[in-house]
Design a protein around this motif. Structure first.
Motif, PDB file in Angstrom:
ATOM      1  N   ASN A 171       0.999  -1.522   0.323  1.00  0.00           N
ATOM      2  CA  ASN A 171      -0.526   0.330   0.226  1.00  0.00           C
ATOM      3  C   ASN A 171       1.065   1.245   0.165  1.00  0.00           C
ATOM      4  O   ASN A 171       0.534   1.928  -0.701  1.00  0.00           O
ATOM      5  CB  ASN A 171      -0.615   0.258   1.353  1.00  0.00           C
ATOM      6  CG  ASN A 171      -1.752  -1.678   1.020  1.00  0.00           C
ATOM      7  OD1 ASN A 171      -2.267  -1.120   0.097  1.00  0.00           O
ATOM      8  ND2 ASN A 171      -3.003  -1.634   2.074  1.00  0.00           N
ATOM      9  N   LYS A 172       1.699   1.463   0.558  1.00  0.00           N
ATOM     10  CA  LYS A 172       2.601   2.771   0.765  1.00  0.00           C
ATOM     11  C   LYS A 172       3.281   2.668  -0.621  1.00  0.00           C
ATOM     12  O   LYS A 172       3.694   3.284  -1.214  1.00  0.00           O
ATOM     13  CB  LYS A 172       4.004   1.894   1.468  1.00  0.00           C
ATOM     14  CG  LYS A 172       3.901   2.202   3.111  1.00  0.00           C
ATOM     15  CD  LYS A 172       4.746   1.368   4.252  1.00  0.00           C
ATOM     16  CE  LYS A 172       4.528   2.130   5.948  1.00  0.00           C
ATOM     17  NZ  LYS A 172       4.827   1.960   6.531  1.00  0.00           N
ATOM     18  N   LYS A 173       3.863   1.960  -1.222  1.00  0.00           N
ATOM     19  CA  LYS A 173       4.347   1.504  -2.212  1.00  0.00           C
ATOM     20  C   LYS A 173       2.798   1.905  -3.766  1.00  0.00           C
ATOM     21  O   LYS A 173       3.656   2.946  -4.531  1.00  0.00           O
ATOM     22  CB  LYS A 173       5.246   0.464  -3.414  1.00  0.00           C
ATOM     23  CG  LYS A 173       5.343   0.140  -4.487  1.00  0.00           C
ATOM     24  CD  LYS A 173       6.556   1.022  -4.381  1.00  0.00           C
ATOM     25  CE  LYS A 173       8.010   0.681  -5.669  1.00  0.00           C
ATOM     26  NZ  LYS A 173       8.324  -0.126  -5.466  1.00  0.00           N
ATOM     27  N   ILE A 174       2.123   1.842  -3.968  1.00  0.00           N
ATOM     28  CA  ILE A 174       0.897   2.151  -4.015  1.00  0.00           C
ATOM     29  C   ILE A 174       0.630   3.744  -3.951  1.00  0.00           C
ATOM     30  O   ILE A 174       0.583   4.481  -4.851  1.00  0.00           O
ATOM     31  CB  ILE A 174      -0.127   1.591  -3.554  1.00  0.00           C
ATOM     32  CG1 ILE A 174      -0.406   0.567  -4.347  1.00  0.00           C
ATOM     33  CG2 ILE A 174      -1.672   2.454  -4.900  1.00  0.00           C
ATOM     34  CD1 ILE A 174      -1.237  -0.934  -4.175  1.00  0.00           C
ATOM     35  N   ASP A 175       0.868   4.450  -3.500  1.00  0.00           N
ATOM     36  CA  ASP A 175       0.519   5.652  -2.666  1.00  0.00           C
ATOM     37  C   ASP A 175       1.815   6.018  -3.553  1.00  0.00           C
ATOM     38  O   ASP A 175       1.748   7.721  -4.069  1.00  0.00           O
ATOM     39  CB  ASP A 175       1.009   5.690  -1.351  1.00  0.00           C
ATOM     40  CG  ASP A 175      -1.206   5.626  -0.942  1.00  0.00           C
ATOM     41  OD1 ASP A 175      -1.483   5.022  -1.634  1.00  0.00           O
ATOM     42  OD2 ASP A 175      -0.460   5.707   0.206  1.00  0.00           O
ATOM     43  N   GLU A 176       3.186   5.716  -3.480  1.00  0.00           N
ATOM     44  CA  GLU A 176       4.632   6.232  -3.651  1.00  0.00           C
ATOM     45  C   GLU A 176       4.529   6.503  -4.965  1.00  0.00           C
ATOM     46  O   GLU A 176       4.489   7.922  -5.675  1.00  0.00           O
ATOM     47  CB  GLU A 176       5.883   5.746  -3.806  1.00  0.00           C
ATOM     48  CG  GLU A 176       6.284   5.742  -1.525  1.00  0.00           C
ATOM     49  CD  GLU A 176       7.004   4.703  -1.887  1.00  0.00           C
ATOM     50  OE1 GLU A 176       7.563   4.339  -2.613  1.00  0.00           O
ATOM     51  OE2 GLU A 176       7.542   3.809  -0.545  1.00  0.00           O
ATOM     52  N   VAL A 177       3.970   5.742  -6.072  1.00  0.00           N
ATOM     53  CA  VAL A 177       3.224   5.459  -7.419  1.00  0.00           C
ATOM     54  C   VAL A 177       2.529   6.618  -7.457  1.00  0.00           C
ATOM     55  O   VAL A 177       2.952   7.275  -9.087  1.00  0.00           O
ATOM     56  CB  VAL A 177       3.710   3.594  -7.881  1.00  0.00           C
ATOM     57  CG1 VAL A 177       2.948   4.673  -8.862  1.00  0.00           C
ATOM     58  CG2 VAL A 177       4.852   3.363  -7.915  1.00  0.00           C
ATOM     59  N   GLN A 178       1.530   6.279  -7.670  1.00  0.00           N
ATOM     60  CA  GLN A 178       0.782   7.718  -7.664  1.00  0.00           C
ATOM     61  C   GLN A 178       0.502   9.023  -7.444  1.00  0.00           C
ATOM     62  O   GLN A 178       0.910   9.822  -8.062  1.00  0.00           O
ATOM     63  CB  GLN A 178      -0.398   7.613  -6.870  1.00  0.00           C
ATOM     64  CG  GLN A 178      -1.252   5.726  -7.433  1.00  0.00           C
ATOM     65  CD  GLN A 178      -2.597   5.864  -6.466  1.00  0.00           C
ATOM     66  OE1 GLN A 178      -2.970   5.960  -5.092  1.00  0.00           O
ATOM     67  NE2 GLN A 178      -3.206   4.781  -6.861  1.00  0.00           N
ATOM     68  N   ALA A 179       1.925   8.955  -6.543  1.00  0.00           N
ATOM     69  CA  ALA A 179       2.059  10.772  -5.565  1.00  0.00           C
ATOM     70  C   ALA A 179       2.983  11.129  -7.191  1.00  0.00           C
ATOM     71  O   ALA A 179       3.116  12.289  -7.682  1.00  0.00           O
ATOM     72  CB  ALA A 179       2.825   9.966  -5.022  1.00  0.00           C
ATOM     73  N   ALA A 180       4.022  10.064  -8.082  1.00  0.00           N
ATOM     74  CA  ALA A 180       4.975  10.560  -8.791  1.00  0.00           C
ATOM     75  C   ALA A 180       4.496  10.357  -9.216  1.00  0.00           C
ATOM     76  O   ALA A 180       5.018  11.179 -10.370  1.00  0.00           O
ATOM     77  CB  ALA A 180       6.088   9.464  -8.452  1.00  0.00           C
ATOM     78  N   ASN A 181       3.191  10.027  -9.922  1.00  0.00           N
ATOM     79  CA  ASN A 181       2.769  10.240 -10.996  1.00  0.00           C
ATOM     80  C   ASN A 181       2.380  11.806 -11.427  1.00  0.00           C
ATOM     81  O   ASN A 181       2.078  11.578 -12.658  1.00  0.00           O
ATOM     82  CB  ASN A 181       1.601   8.821 -11.584  1.00  0.00           C
ATOM     83  CG  ASN A 181       1.924   7.473 -11.467  1.00  0.00           C
ATOM     84  OD1 ASN A 181       3.206   7.226 -11.564  1.00  0.00           O
ATOM     85  ND2 ASN A 181       1.466   6.625 -11.735  1.00  0.00           N
ATOM     86  N   ILE A 182       1.500  12.134 -10.393  1.00  0.00           N
ATOM     87  CA  ILE A 182       0.798  13.410 -11.145  1.00  0.00           C
ATOM     88  C   ILE A 182       2.426  14.416 -11.988  1.00  0.00           C
ATOM     89  O   ILE A 182       1.521  14.869 -12.617  1.00  0.00           O
ATOM     90  CB  ILE A 182       0.913  14.219  -9.797  1.00  0.00           C
ATOM     91  CG1 ILE A 182       0.378  13.718  -8.658  1.00  0.00           C
ATOM     92  CG2 ILE A 182       0.436  15.983  -9.524  1.00  0.00           C
ATOM     93  CD1 ILE A 182      -1.149  13.333  -8.906  1.00  0.00           C
ATOM     94  N   SER A 183       3.635  14.136 -12.074  1.00  0.00           N
ATOM     95  CA  SER A 183       4.607  14.902 -12.738  1.00  0.00           C
ATOM     96  C   SER A 183       4.597  14.319 -13.561  1.00  0.00           C
ATOM     97  O   SER A 183       5.722  14.937 -14.766  1.00  0.00           O
ATOM     98  CB  SER A 183       5.861  15.190 -12.344  1.00  0.00           C
ATOM     99  OG  SER A 183       6.691  13.698 -11.606  1.00  0.00           O
ATOM    100  N   ILE A 184       4.136  13.165 -14.245  1.00  0.00           N
ATOM    101  CA  ILE A 184       5.027  13.039 -16.008  1.00  0.00           C
ATOM    102  C   ILE A 184       3.195  12.052 -16.299  1.00  0.00           C
ATOM    103  O   ILE A 184       3.144  12.172 -17.785  1.00  0.00           O
ATOM    104  CB  ILE A 184       5.609  11.529 -15.267  1.00  0.00           C
ATOM    105  CG1 ILE A 184       4.578  10.636 -15.101  1.00  0.00           C
ATOM    106  CG2 ILE A 184       6.540  11.192 -14.702  1.00  0.00           C
ATOM    107  CD1 ILE A 184       4.975   9.500 -14.814  1.00  0.00           C
ATOM    108  N   VAL A 185       1.861  12.421 -15.621  1.00  0.00           N
ATOM    109  CA  VAL A 185       0.995  12.116 -16.584  1.00  0.00           C
ATOM    110  C   VAL A 185       0.745  13.186 -17.348  1.00  0.00           C
ATOM    111  O   VAL A 185       0.959  14.262 -17.408  1.00  0.00           O
ATOM    112  CB  VAL A 185      -0.630  12.295 -16.258  1.00  0.00           C
ATOM    113  CG1 VAL A 185      -0.506  11.267 -14.437  1.00  0.00           C
ATOM    114  CG2 VAL A 185      -0.892  13.629 -14.550  1.00  0.00           C
TER     115      VAL A 185
END
Length: 521
Positions: free
Chosen positions: A439-453
């Protein structure tokens, strides 16, 4: 009358009300509602500011049509539905439709004119757009401010989900940067690799998952990535190559659909390579999305490209089979493509819930329905419809949700299955699932995605041409993409399909979108 007599009368009334309350409490125990163990289901407290006449209104009868993702579904005796009804003062009839056939059922329902009070609809479907424009649904934009949760709706997402700038339904909110690459954690270690960060590494991983015995059983019985007839993975991976998210600007600033960009064809060439080498399942074009995760859970495939949180659902299923402390899955961001680090966002919502004018006939009725939708944003309802009843389906541990059910608890899961499809997530934040490793990894990926979507500049634009011919045009391109991937057509065949698309409304579609785009600026 003396003051003493007044006190006596008041006391008598209190006693009488207490007796009435006991009588009704006794009757309630014989209603036939299944006994629910654990903490009581949420009960809405009376609002002191609510007028007396509103408190005594009879339950609001609602028929609600939603997609379903399982065959075992709640009936009217579900304690979760009972708790929903008690909290919202409603009588709810859920009309569940298999997700794979939901678009067809929605179209048939819209054509019939016999609409349920509430139904989940695809804002981009031509049938919904036509129905909204013809007055089939209430326009609710001006009402949202009057409700504590609905007033929190995001203006950008409201615009994205609007038709001609009008709000004909409340969106079902989703994380914007939600996508991820889910991988079998053990397989990755067994082939001596780490998370892929480039397209070459992504390809090498899929190839190793087919050829290097990732499950170490000595057999050639695995492949890289599982895909179904749901087209999402292809759409996502196209953006990795630099293709636009549905629409993009060319060098002159004109908007064009993604299949007219060279990066789209580069992506299809890559997809065809994966197919030709057996790195994806050969039956992807007909595989039911309901069975999408099965090959990963059963150890036949190692990768799914979808929302990042699918990694949690797969890990949960694998944990149910053999519990262990280390997750079975891991999840990563999209690899960096030839045109930089890019990924497909969501639109901030997944379809919307529209209110039928044929079933909800008056403004007073509309306000009661809006109150119901508003209450669904309460944390209590987010927990109930998303996770069930505390003490029965889940428990709170350190403020986080921990499931009490496993895949084998079919009767318990049935009580709440697919009820989360009526949640809008418009409202205050509710407790989240426990912060496990995955779950922590999912949150990290989703947060990091904001800059590349990558956004879609045409997202809020509504085309008359598409409303009339969109399904036919979409089918031309979708069929051609599949045919190209499996080798039924070559580049010349793809060119022919694109020309057919242009002649069947595509050219008019492009011209209209650009007119709307210019006007929006």
């Amino acid at each position: 009358m003396t003051k003493q007599k007044k006190r006596v009368n008041v006391a008598s009334i209190v006693v009488m009300l207490a007796l009435v309350s006991l009588i009704f409490t006794g009757c309630a125990k014989n209603t036939g509602t299944p006994e629910v163990t654990g903490t009581a289901a949420p009960t809405k407290q009376a609002d002191a500011s609510t007028p007396d006449e509103e408190k005594v209104l009879p339950p609001l009868k609602l028929e609600i049509m939603v997609p379903a993702f399982n065959t075992e579904l709640p009936d009217s005796n579900s304690p979760v539905i009972k708790a929903l009804e008690e909290y919202t003062n409603t009588e709810v009839h859920m009309q569940f439709v298999p997700n794979s056939s939901y678009p067809d059922k929605a179209n048939i329902t819209l054509v019939s004119g016999q609409l349920p009070h509430l139904m989940v609809l695809d804002r981009n479907s031509a049938s919904y757009i036509n129905a909204a424009r013809s007055g089939a649904f209430w326009e609710i934009g001006s009402y949202l401010k009057d409700y504590p949760n609905l007033s929190m709706a995001n203006e950008i997402i409201l615009n994205n989900s609007s038709v001609d700038g009008k709000t004909y339904g409340i969106y079902r909110g989703r994380v914007l940067g939600r996508m991820g690459v889910t991988v079998n954690r053990d397989w990755l270690a067994n082939v001596g690799m780490t998370a892929p960060t480039t397209m070459d590494e992504f390809y090498d991983m899929l190839k190793a998952f087919k050829e290097n015995d990732p499950d170490q059983n000595g057999k050639n019985d695995t492949y890289g990535m599982v895909v179904t007839k749901y087209t999402g993975p292809w759409d996502i991976m196209q953006t990795w190559f630099g293709a636009p998210n549905k629409w993009g600007e060319d060098a002159s600033g004109q908007l064009l659909p993604t299949h007219l960009f060279p990066e789209y064809r580069e992506a299809l060439t890559f997809f065809k390579k994966l197919y030709d080498e057996g790195l994806v399942n050969e039956d992807f074009a007909v595989m039911d999305p309901a069975a999408w995760s099965d090959p990963v859970i059963s150890g036949k495939a190692g990768v799914i490209v979808d929302v990042a949180d699918v990694s949690r659902r797969i890990d949960n299923s694998m944990q149910d089979k053999a519990k262990r402390d280390v997750p079975y899955t891991d999840v990563f961001q999209a690899p960096v493509g030839p045109n930089g680090h890019r990924d497909m966002p969501t639109s901030g919502y997944a379809n919307l819930i529209a209110i039928s004018k044929s079933s909800v006939k008056t403004e007073d009725d509309l306000k009661r329905v809006l109150k119901f939708l508003d209450q669904l944003g309460d944390p209590e309802m987010q927990l109930l419809l998303g996770y069930g009843i505390e003490g029965r389906h889940y428990e709170l541990v350190d403020g986080h949700i921990k499931a009490l059910t496993t895949a084998e608890d079919t009767s318990l899961i049935k009580e709440m299955e697919s009820l989360n499809q009526i949640l809008t997530f418009v409202g205050p934040a509710a407790p989240t699932i426990e912060m496990t490793t995955i779950n922590k990894k999912i949150d990290e990926v989703q947060a990091a995605n904001i800059s590349i979507v990558v956004g879609n500049p045409a997202e809020p634009l509504i085309s008359e041409v598409y409303a009339k011919q969109g399904q036919q045009m979409d089918n031309i391109i979708a069929d051609a993409r599949i045919q190209y991937i499996v080798g039924q057509i070559d580049d010349a065949g793809l060119d022919a399909a694109i020309e057919l698309w242009k002649k069947n409304g595509g050219n008019e579609y492009i011209a209209e979108i650009n007119e709307l785009y210019a006007a929006s600026k």
